[in-house]
Scaffold this active site. Structure first.
Site, PDB file in Angstrom:
ATOM      1  N   GLN A   1       4.740   5.644  -4.379  1.00  0.00           N
ATOM      2  CA  GLN A   1       5.851   6.348  -3.724  1.00  0.00           C
ATOM      3  C   GLN A   1       7.220   5.917  -4.252  1.00  0.00           C
ATOM      4  O   GLN A   1       8.131   6.723  -4.355  1.00  0.00           O
ATOM      5  CB  GLN A   1       5.784   6.115  -2.198  1.00  0.00           C
ATOM      6  CG  GLN A   1       6.807   6.924  -1.402  1.00  0.00           C
ATOM      7  CD  GLN A   1       6.810   6.546   0.096  1.00  0.00           C
ATOM      8  OE1 GLN A   1       5.940   5.840   0.572  1.00  0.00           O
ATOM      9  NE2 GLN A   1       7.798   7.018   0.820  1.00  0.00           N
TER      10      GLN A   1
ATOM     11  N   LYS B   1      11.470   7.899  13.971  1.00  0.00           N
ATOM     12  CA  LYS B   1      12.209   8.832  13.085  1.00  0.00           C
ATOM     13  C   LYS B   1      11.521  10.176  12.914  1.00  0.00           C
ATOM     14  O   LYS B   1      12.134  11.117  12.410  1.00  0.00           O
ATOM     15  CB  LYS B   1      12.473   8.172  11.735  1.00  0.00           C
ATOM     16  CG  LYS B   1      11.261   7.931  10.863  1.00  0.00           C
ATOM     17  CD  LYS B   1      11.709   7.217   9.591  1.00  0.00           C
ATOM     18  CE  LYS B   1      10.554   6.882   8.692  1.00  0.00           C
ATOM     19  NZ  LYS B   1      11.006   6.176   7.486  1.00  0.00           N
TER      20      LYS B   1
ATOM     21  N   SER C   1      -0.271  -1.597   9.361  1.00  0.00           N
ATOM     22  CA  SER C   1       0.445  -0.462   9.985  1.00  0.00           C
ATOM     23  C   SER C   1       0.914  -0.802  11.397  1.00  0.00           C
ATOM     24  O   SER C   1       0.677  -0.040  12.342  1.00  0.00           O
ATOM     25  CB  SER C   1      -0.417   0.812   9.986  1.00  0.00           C
ATOM     26  OG  SER C   1      -0.646   1.268   8.674  1.00  0.00           O
ATOM     27  N   PRO C   2       1.630  -1.926  11.553  1.00  0.00           N
ATOM     28  CA  PRO C   2       2.138  -2.270  12.889  1.00  0.00           C
ATOM     29  C   PRO C   2       3.145  -1.236  13.398  1.00  0.00           C
ATOM     30  O   PRO C   2       3.353  -1.124  14.602  1.00  0.00           O
ATOM     31  CB  PRO C   2       2.807  -3.636  12.673  1.00  0.00           C
ATOM     32  CG  PRO C   2       3.133  -3.687  11.215  1.00  0.00           C
ATOM     33  CD  PRO C   2       2.034  -2.926  10.537  1.00  0.00           C
TER      34      PRO C   2
ATOM     35  N   GLN D   1      15.046  -1.536   5.377  1.00  0.00           N
ATOM     36  CA  GLN D   1      13.968  -1.487   6.383  1.00  0.00           C
ATOM     37  C   GLN D   1      13.462  -2.896   6.675  1.00  0.00           C
ATOM     38  O   GLN D   1      13.192  -3.254   7.822  1.00  0.00           O
ATOM     39  CB  GLN D   1      12.820  -0.599   5.897  1.00  0.00           C
ATOM     40  CG  GLN D   1      13.213   0.870   5.788  1.00  0.00           C
ATOM     41  CD  GLN D   1      12.097   1.732   5.213  1.00  0.00           C
ATOM     42  OE1 GLN D   1      11.131   1.230   4.643  1.00  0.00           O
ATOM     43  NE2 GLN D   1      12.253   3.034   5.338  1.00  0.00           N
TER      44      GLN D   1
ATOM     45  N   TRP E   1       0.847  -1.210   0.000  1.00  0.00           N
ATOM     46  CA  TRP E   1       0.000   0.000   0.000  1.00  0.00           C
ATOM     47  C   TRP E   1       0.877   1.253   0.000  1.00  0.00           C
ATOM     48  O   TRP E   1       1.879   1.296   0.715  1.00  0.00           O
ATOM     49  CB  TRP E   1      -0.862  -0.022   1.262  1.00  0.00           C
ATOM     50  CG  TRP E   1      -1.706   1.178   1.529  1.00  0.00           C
ATOM     51  CD1 TRP E   1      -2.652   1.714   0.723  1.00  0.00           C
ATOM     52  CD2 TRP E   1      -1.715   1.976   2.730  1.00  0.00           C
ATOM     53  NE1 TRP E   1      -3.254   2.799   1.345  1.00  0.00           N
ATOM     54  CE2 TRP E   1      -2.693   2.973   2.576  1.00  0.00           C
ATOM     55  CE3 TRP E   1      -0.992   1.935   3.924  1.00  0.00           C
ATOM     56  CZ2 TRP E   1      -2.964   3.932   3.567  1.00  0.00           C
ATOM     57  CZ3 TRP E   1      -1.256   2.874   4.907  1.00  0.00           C
ATOM     58  CH2 TRP E   1      -2.237   3.864   4.720  1.00  0.00           C
TER      59      TRP E   1
ATOM     60  N   SER F   1     -11.688  -7.192   6.306  1.00  0.00           N
ATOM     61  CA  SER F   1     -10.760  -6.160   6.787  1.00  0.00           C
ATOM     62  C   SER F   1     -11.541  -5.041   7.445  1.00  0.00           C
ATOM     63  O   SER F   1     -12.456  -4.490   6.824  1.00  0.00           O
ATOM     64  CB  SER F   1      -9.944  -5.609   5.611  1.00  0.00           C
ATOM     65  OG  SER F   1      -9.154  -4.519   6.016  1.00  0.00           O
TER      66      SER F   1
ATOM     67  N   ASN G   1      13.258  -4.912  10.126  1.00  0.00           N
ATOM     68  CA  ASN G   1      11.961  -5.343  10.674  1.00  0.00           C
ATOM     69  C   ASN G   1      11.856  -6.854  10.892  1.00  0.00           C
ATOM     70  O   ASN G   1      11.232  -7.298  11.853  1.00  0.00           O
ATOM     71  CB  ASN G   1      10.822  -4.871   9.765  1.00  0.00           C
ATOM     72  CG  ASN G   1      10.834  -3.358   9.574  1.00  0.00           C
ATOM     73  OD1 ASN G   1      11.599  -2.653  10.243  1.00  0.00           O
ATOM     74  ND2 ASN G   1      10.009  -2.852   8.682  1.00  0.00           N
TER      75      ASN G   1
ATOM     76  N   TYR H   1      -4.952  -0.447  -4.594  1.00  0.00           N
ATOM     77  CA  TYR H   1      -3.684   0.236  -4.292  1.00  0.00           C
ATOM     78  C   TYR H   1      -3.072   0.818  -5.577  1.00  0.00           C
ATOM     79  O   TYR H   1      -2.910   0.112  -6.579  1.00  0.00           O
ATOM     80  CB  TYR H   1      -2.676  -0.714  -3.629  1.00  0.00           C
ATOM     81  CG  TYR H   1      -3.046  -1.161  -2.219  1.00  0.00           C
ATOM     82  CD1 TYR H   1      -4.085  -0.571  -1.502  1.00  0.00           C
ATOM     83  CD2 TYR H   1      -2.332  -2.169  -1.588  1.00  0.00           C
ATOM     84  CE1 TYR H   1      -4.406  -0.984  -0.214  1.00  0.00           C
ATOM     85  CE2 TYR H   1      -2.648  -2.588  -0.289  1.00  0.00           C
ATOM     86  CZ  TYR H   1      -3.700  -1.982   0.381  1.00  0.00           C
ATOM     87  OH  TYR H   1      -4.006  -2.405   1.652  1.00  0.00           O
TER      88      TYR H   1
HETATM   89  N1  LIG Z   1      -6.726  -3.397   5.090  1.00  0.00           N
HETATM   90  C1  LIG Z   1      -6.508  -2.105   5.109  1.00  0.00           C
HETATM   91  O1  LIG Z   1      -7.434  -1.297   5.116  1.00  0.00           O
HETATM   92  C2  LIG Z   1      -5.088  -1.622   5.107  1.00  0.00           C
HETATM   93  C3  LIG Z   1      -4.796  -0.257   5.322  1.00  0.00           C
HETATM   94  C4  LIG Z   1      -3.461   0.119   5.333  1.00  0.00           C
HETATM   95  C5  LIG Z   1      -2.459  -0.824   5.130  1.00  0.00           C
HETATM   96  N2  LIG Z   1      -2.770  -2.130   4.900  1.00  0.00           N
HETATM   97  C6  LIG Z   1      -1.749  -3.168   4.657  1.00  0.00           C
HETATM   98  O2  LIG Z   1      -0.713  -3.067   5.623  1.00  0.00           O
HETATM   99  C7  LIG Z   1       0.532  -2.883   4.952  1.00  0.00           C
HETATM  100  C8  LIG Z   1       1.464  -2.118   5.816  1.00  0.00           C
HETATM  101  O3  LIG Z   1       0.956  -0.811   6.112  1.00  0.00           O
HETATM  102  P1  LIG Z   1       1.981   0.354   6.376  1.00  0.00           P
HETATM  103  O4  LIG Z   1       2.858   0.522   5.179  1.00  0.00           O
HETATM  104  O5  LIG Z   1       1.237   1.518   6.878  1.00  0.00           O
HETATM  105  O6  LIG Z   1       2.836  -0.336   7.571  1.00  0.00           O
HETATM  106  P2  LIG Z   1       3.957   0.138   8.561  1.00  0.00           P
HETATM  107  O7  LIG Z   1       4.896  -1.026   8.609  1.00  0.00           O
HETATM  108  O8  LIG Z   1       3.343   0.613   9.820  1.00  0.00           O
HETATM  109  O9  LIG Z   1       4.683   1.393   7.867  1.00  0.00           O
HETATM  110  C9  LIG Z   1       5.541   1.169   6.774  1.00  0.00           C
HETATM  111  C10 LIG Z   1       6.344   2.397   6.444  1.00  0.00           C
HETATM  112  O10 LIG Z   1       7.130   2.793   7.566  1.00  0.00           O
HETATM  113  C11 LIG Z   1       8.452   3.110   7.138  1.00  0.00           C
HETATM  114  N3  LIG Z   1       9.351   2.084   7.708  1.00  0.00           N
HETATM  115  C12 LIG Z   1       9.149   0.738   7.729  1.00  0.00           C
HETATM  116  N4  LIG Z   1      10.165   0.114   8.334  1.00  0.00           N
HETATM  117  C13 LIG Z   1      11.038   1.056   8.709  1.00  0.00           C
HETATM  118  C14 LIG Z   1      12.276   1.018   9.372  1.00  0.00           C
HETATM  119  N5  LIG Z   1      12.815  -0.125   9.779  1.00  0.00           N
HETATM  120  N6  LIG Z   1      12.931   2.195   9.613  1.00  0.00           N
HETATM  121  C15 LIG Z   1      12.386   3.372   9.207  1.00  0.00           C
HETATM  122  N7  LIG Z   1      11.217   3.482   8.550  1.00  0.00           N
HETATM  123  C16 LIG Z   1      10.528   2.326   8.299  1.00  0.00           C
HETATM  124  C17 LIG Z   1       8.428   3.081   5.603  1.00  0.00           C
HETATM  125  O11 LIG Z   1       8.007   4.344   5.100  1.00  0.00           O
HETATM  126  P3  LIG Z   1       8.985   5.529   4.608  1.00  0.00           P
HETATM  127  O12 LIG Z   1      10.307   4.922   4.256  1.00  0.00           O
HETATM  128  O13 LIG Z   1       8.272   6.142   3.467  1.00  0.00           O
HETATM  129  O14 LIG Z   1       9.043   6.450   5.794  1.00  0.00           O
HETATM  130  C18 LIG Z   1       7.337   2.075   5.337  1.00  0.00           C
HETATM  131  O15 LIG Z   1       6.764   2.189   4.061  1.00  0.00           O
HETATM  132  C19 LIG Z   1       0.128  -2.217   3.636  1.00  0.00           C
HETATM  133  O16 LIG Z   1       1.108  -2.326   2.643  1.00  0.00           O
HETATM  134  C20 LIG Z   1      -1.100  -3.015   3.285  1.00  0.00           C
HETATM  135  O17 LIG Z   1      -0.740  -4.252   2.765  1.00  0.00           O
HETATM  136  C21 LIG Z   1      -4.071  -2.522   4.896  1.00  0.00           C
END
Ligand SMILES: NC(=O)c1ccc[n+]([C@@H]2O[C@H](COP(=O)([O-])OP(=O)(O)OC[C@H]3O[C@@H](n4cnc5c(N)ncnc54)[C@H](OP(=O)(O)O)[C@@H]3O)[C@@H](O)[C@H]2O)c1
Length: 332
Positions: free
Chosen positions: A27, A215, A205-206, A290, A21, A151, A294, A54
């Site tokens: 992006q 950060k 979004s864990p 990243q 996503w 979801s 993780n 997406y």
């Molecule tokens: N069902 C739903 O309604 C729904 C809604 C939202 C998401 N989702 C699912 O959940 C997935 C994950 O969501 P999310 O992307 O929001 O999850 P997230 O893991 O909370 O955030 C990911 C973002 O955080 C940053 N990041 C990740 N690891 C990092 C690290 N080790 N150090 C520094 N920055 C780090 C990166 O962004 P930057 O590098 O750009 O800062 C990355 O794209 C989505 O891809 C999708 O599959 C589902």
């Protein structure tokens, strides 16, 4: 990488999965997206989450390209249906027409004959639940999906769908909610109902979209290249989390992570995995590094004292009202 059952099913999923996503088709450029998927595979991630909506359907196509040539049996590919994928009034929602059309588009873009899990991306109040579940059952019977999930559904919606799925002899095995140390709205109602039904959570979004990595600093502009600077869509979605009180509380987690020998990202991912009803934490990533960070959260046990300290530090900013689990009142 450790693996967990998806709800009370026989399907094993990597406890950390990779979702695309905001990132793929939007992006980040295609070569970077492909590098992330390959890094995920190298690090033991076998479970990938995407959705028809997406990046206006491009994210599924990028994932399909990135996974090309992989042994299909070694992957678990998840996608979703509900949000608009075209201009028509039937290009959205959970009608029989849209479900049966959208799965075909998803399979074409993902370059696969089936998805492992097909998820209703929200509840559709303008379609009878019986129609939706019958259509999902037909998708399963035609071999285009193996399991079904939902979801952001409320506990009573999951219960009603689960009962219909049983009647139709298909397995509703999962729910995909937002869940993190900062956002705990599923704990009061959705998790107890899911435990009873054998439904597992695949949590999104864990890391609070990156906020829990620490950060983003209170009172400071966001770091260059981060989601908060992505004007295409990321900045809009993360803005509600970028409040100074939240960012300040997150900074207080840094010494706790250090004491535990973890990075902030690892602490954030490990935190959701402490809940046994969580089948997988779907992380996002814009760079392979990243993911390297993780995935080290897999298998980490956080002790009771550390969990208590995390609760104390975050207490003033944690969101936990179960009423926040909602789907749009009108089909979008
Ligand atoms: N069902 C739903 O309604 C729904 C809604 C939202 C998401 N989702 C699912 O959940 C997935 C994950 O969501 P999310 O992307 O929001 O999850 P997230 O893991 O909370 O955030 C990911 C973002 O955080 C940053 N990041 C990740 N690891 C990092 C690290 N080790 N150090 C520094 N920055 C780090 C990166 O962004 P930057 O590098 O750009 O800062 C990355 O794209 C989505 O891809 C999708 O599959 C589902």
């Amino acid at each position: 990488m450790e693996f967990r059952h998806l709800g009370r099913s026989g399907l094993l999923v990597s406890e950390i999965s990779y979702g695309n996503w905001i990132t793929h088709g939007s992006q980040v450029e295609a070569d970077q997206a492909i590098a992330c998927v390959h890094a995920a595979l190298d690090l033991g991630i076998t479970t990938f989450d995407t959705a028809d909506v997406y990046a206006g359907t491009r994210a599924e196509a990028v994932l399909g390209d990135a996974l090309k040539g992989q042994r299909r049996e070694g992957l678990e590919i998840f996608t979703k249906v509900y949000w608009p994928t075209g201009p028509g009034r039937n290009d959205r929602g959970l009608s029989r027409k849209h479900i049966l059309e959208s799965i075909n588009g998803s399979l074409r873009r993902l370059q696969t004959d089936y998805v492992d899990l097909y998820q209703a991306h929200r509840f559709d109040y303008s379609t009878p639940l019986e129609e939706t579940m019958q259509a999902f059952a037909d998708v399963v019977r035609s071999g285009k999906a193996l399991y079904i999930g939902v979801s952001e559904w409320k506990a009573e919606e999951i219960r009603a769908a689960h009962a219909l799925a049983r009647e139709l002899h298909v397995q509703l095995v999962s729910n995909q909610p937002q869940y993190s140390a900062l956002y705990r709205v599923i704990e009061a109602e959705v998790i107890p109902a899911s435990e009873e039904l054998g439904v597992g959570q695949i949590v999104w979004s864990p890391l609070g979209q990156g906020v829990l990595t620490g950060k983003y600093l209170p009172g400071q502009p966001p770091p260059a290249g981060s989601r908060a600077t992505d004007e295409k869509s990321g900045a809009n979605f993360i803005s509600r989390l970028l409040k100074d009180d939240v960012l300040a509380a997150v900074q207080e987690l840094k010494p706790l992570a250090e004491q535990a020998g973890l990075t902030m990202a690892q602490l954030g991912v490990a935190w959701v995995l402490q809940n046994p009803n969580v089948s997988s934490a779907i992380v996002g990533a814009t760079r392979p590094e990243q993911l390297q960070d993780n995935v080290k959260a897999s298998g980490v046990k956080l002790d009771a004292e550390l969990l208590k300290r995390i609760d104390e530090v975050l207490a003033p900013v944690v969101v936990s009202d179960p009423a926040l689990t909602t789907s749009p009142a009108q089909r979008p």
